[in-house]
Motif scaffolding. Structure first.
Motif, PDB file in Angstrom:
ATOM      1  N   ARG A  16      -6.953  11.603   2.156  1.00  0.00           N
ATOM      2  CA  ARG A  16      -7.528  10.299   1.770  1.00  0.00           C
ATOM      3  C   ARG A  16      -7.612   9.456   3.044  1.00  0.00           C
ATOM      4  N   GLU A  18      -9.964   7.577   4.521  1.00  0.00           N
ATOM      5  CA  GLU A  18     -10.465   6.195   4.535  1.00  0.00           C
ATOM      6  C   GLU A  18      -9.367   5.220   4.130  1.00  0.00           C
ATOM      7  N   GLU A  19      -8.608   5.580   3.099  1.00  0.00           N
ATOM      8  CA  GLU A  19      -7.509   4.710   2.670  1.00  0.00           C
ATOM      9  C   GLU A  19      -6.439   4.619   3.750  1.00  0.00           C
ATOM     10  N   LEU A  42      -1.124   9.341   2.806  1.00  0.00           N
ATOM     11  CA  LEU A  42      -2.546   9.322   2.444  1.00  0.00           C
ATOM     12  C   LEU A  42      -3.331  10.312   3.303  1.00  0.00           C
ATOM     13  N   ASP A  68      -7.635   2.385   6.478  1.00  0.00           N
ATOM     14  CA  ASP A  68      -7.620   0.990   6.035  1.00  0.00           C
ATOM     15  C   ASP A  68      -6.227   0.376   6.205  1.00  0.00           C
ATOM     16  N   PRO A 120       0.821  -1.220   0.000  1.00  0.00           N
ATOM     17  CA  PRO A 120       0.000   0.000   0.000  1.00  0.00           C
ATOM     18  C   PRO A 120       0.854   1.269   0.000  1.00  0.00           C
ATOM     19  N   GLU A 121       0.194   2.384  -0.192  1.00  0.00           N
ATOM     20  CA  GLU A 121       0.844   3.679  -0.030  1.00  0.00           C
ATOM     21  C   GLU A 121       1.010   3.953   1.466  1.00  0.00           C
TER      22      GLU A 121
END
Length: 454
Positions: free
Chosen positions: A205, A207-208, A200, A211, A194-195
């Motif tokens: 961002r 929600e990302e 993020l 997560d 992932p990033e």
């Protein structure tokens, strides 16, 4: 921390550490090739230094731009750029072109090294839980030393395929060309991580970001961590100019000086020129290459020690032990050359001990500290500046080592590195803070409590 989260964060760490493997592989490949290149092109000491160190100009460029670019488009995308730079460099040098083309493709590879050297530890620091962050960032250094060890074996294997004439003509090109394999591996692995959650969050961002943090820490801890991250972000605005404000300038100077001292204490003189040093001790090419493999093995073994104890003993303690030990070992190497005792095992043993002390301290922990001490909003840019100076120092050492050898001799050269190791010890003792078990946000609050406002 849940077992599933631990497995996930280690997966991300190992992928980022492949960037370290490429870093070590691509910088140390020159150790096995430089003697053959010197013979092929009849290089002077100054030109030999340039051929060995030209990639470092690319490293400086890569480190300079990686932070700002990763702040804009993300850590993962810029790491992908570094992987492609490695691949292009390896393929380009494999082609039977002239010395100028070699230097051009080494510069491209250097850009990849500069990017990876800054962004891999940064990425790990931004995804790692505080209690094991030192260990995880040290795994990046393990990637570097495994890359160095791997290319030492590859160099020795390729050099043994045919005779000296083949090595001088084209064998050294295959040493560089072999880097295409780990480059492709890095590209593939990056597609599956992932990033950075902190990046993020800065892009809103959320929600990302949550997560990713949930996969690392579980849902409840992820929410509280995301809240802490967003609170810090909301209070911040940063730019390169912001780094020069009085408070941040102090933190930046610590990062820069530590990065410089990690290199001017001589590590890359040994990593790049180890076979030539051992040849000057009376060993032939094949024996010198195998002794260089031993250097790589010691580097790996003692990096494991650093990984095991960095979160237990702390960064500062290991840095002090390592710089003190390096000082003693460099003094012994210089003395061996000065008193003409370099034909026996003393030089090899002292260099191996020096590597061991470096591998538990300045090797991995420079990246750990530099990835931890800067506030979130300027971490990418600040690390770029610190790693820029690190690569400038690497270039200085690798460019000047052959010239120092030929002008002041081996003994004085190693004593210069010894004096700089003393400086490193005093600097760490007086100015480098302990950061073990602190979250990145806690470290930021620590600087504010010290009156160093960001």
């Amino acid at each position: 921390m849940q077992k599933q989260g631990l497995k996930y964060v280690y997966k991300c760490t190992y992928v980022a550490a492949v960037g370290g493997l490429l870093f070590g592989y691509d910088t140390a490949v020159v150790a096995g090739a430089i003697g053959f290149i010197q013979t092929k092109y009849g290089l002077s000491p100054a030109m030999m230094g340039w051929v060995a160190s030209c990639a470092l100009i690319g490293c400086v460029i890569g480190a300079m731009f990686a932070g700002g670019l990763s702040d804009k488009i993300g850590r993962k995308k810029v790491l992908m750029i570094s992987a492609f730079a490695f691949a292009i460099s390896s393929l380009g040098i494999l082609l039977p072109l002239g010395l100028n083309y070699f230097i051009f493709f080494r510069l491209i590879g250097g850009i990849g090294i500069g990017i990876a050297s800054m962004l891999s530890p940064l990425y790990i620091s931004e995804i790692a839980p505080a209690n094991i962050r030192g260990r995880l960032i040290s795994i990046y250094q393990m990637g570097i030393v495994l890359g160095i060890l791997l290319i030492y074996f590859v160099n020795a294997g390729i050099a043994g395929l045919h005779n000296e004439a083949w090595n001088v003509n084209s064998g050294w090109r295959w040493m560089f060309g072999s880097g295409i394999i780990p480059s492709i591996l890095f590209i593939i692995l990056l597609l599956n991580v992932p990033e950075s959650p902190r990046w993020l969050a800065r892009q809103n961002r959320l929600e990302e970001a949550e997560d990713v943090l949930t996969k690392v820490n579980g849902k409840e801890k992820a929410r509280s961590e995301l809240k802490a991250i967003t609170e810090v972000i909301n209070q911040e605005s940063g730019s390169f100019a912001h780094l020069l404000k009085p408070g941040l300038r102090f933190v930046l100077i610590i990062g820069i000086i530590l990065a410089i001292l990690s290199q001017v204490t001589g590590i890359n003189a040994i990593m790049y020129y180890a076979p030539e040093i051992f040849k000057s001790s009376g060993d032939g090419s094949s024996s010198a290459l195998m002794q260089t493999v031993l250097v790589g093995v010691i580097n790996v073994l003692f990096t494991v020690v650093a990984i095991k104890y960095v979160d237990k003993w702390g960064r500062k303690t290991l840095l002090l032990i390592g710089s003190a030990g390096m000082t003693i070992c460099l003094g012994l190497v210089g003395a061996a050359f000065y008193f003409n005792m370099n034909q026996g095992p003393l030089v090899l043993l002292a260099i191996l001990a020096y590597i061991a002390f470096f591998a538990i301290s300045l090797g991995p922990l420079t990246f750990v500290v530099v990835a931890e001490i800067f506030p979130t909003h300027v971490r990418g840019r600040a690390m770029s500046v610190a790693i820029f100076f690190l690569w400038a120092a690497v270039f200085l050492v690798s460019q000047t080592f052959p010239m120092l050898q030929s002008s002041v001799g081996e003994a004085s050269t190693f004593w210069i590195y010894m004096i700089l190791s003393v400086v490193a010890f005093l600097f760490v003792w007086r100015l480098v803070p302990e950061t073990k078990e602190k979250s990145l946000e806690d470290i930021e609050k620590f600087w504010k409590l010290k009156g160093i406002e960001s």
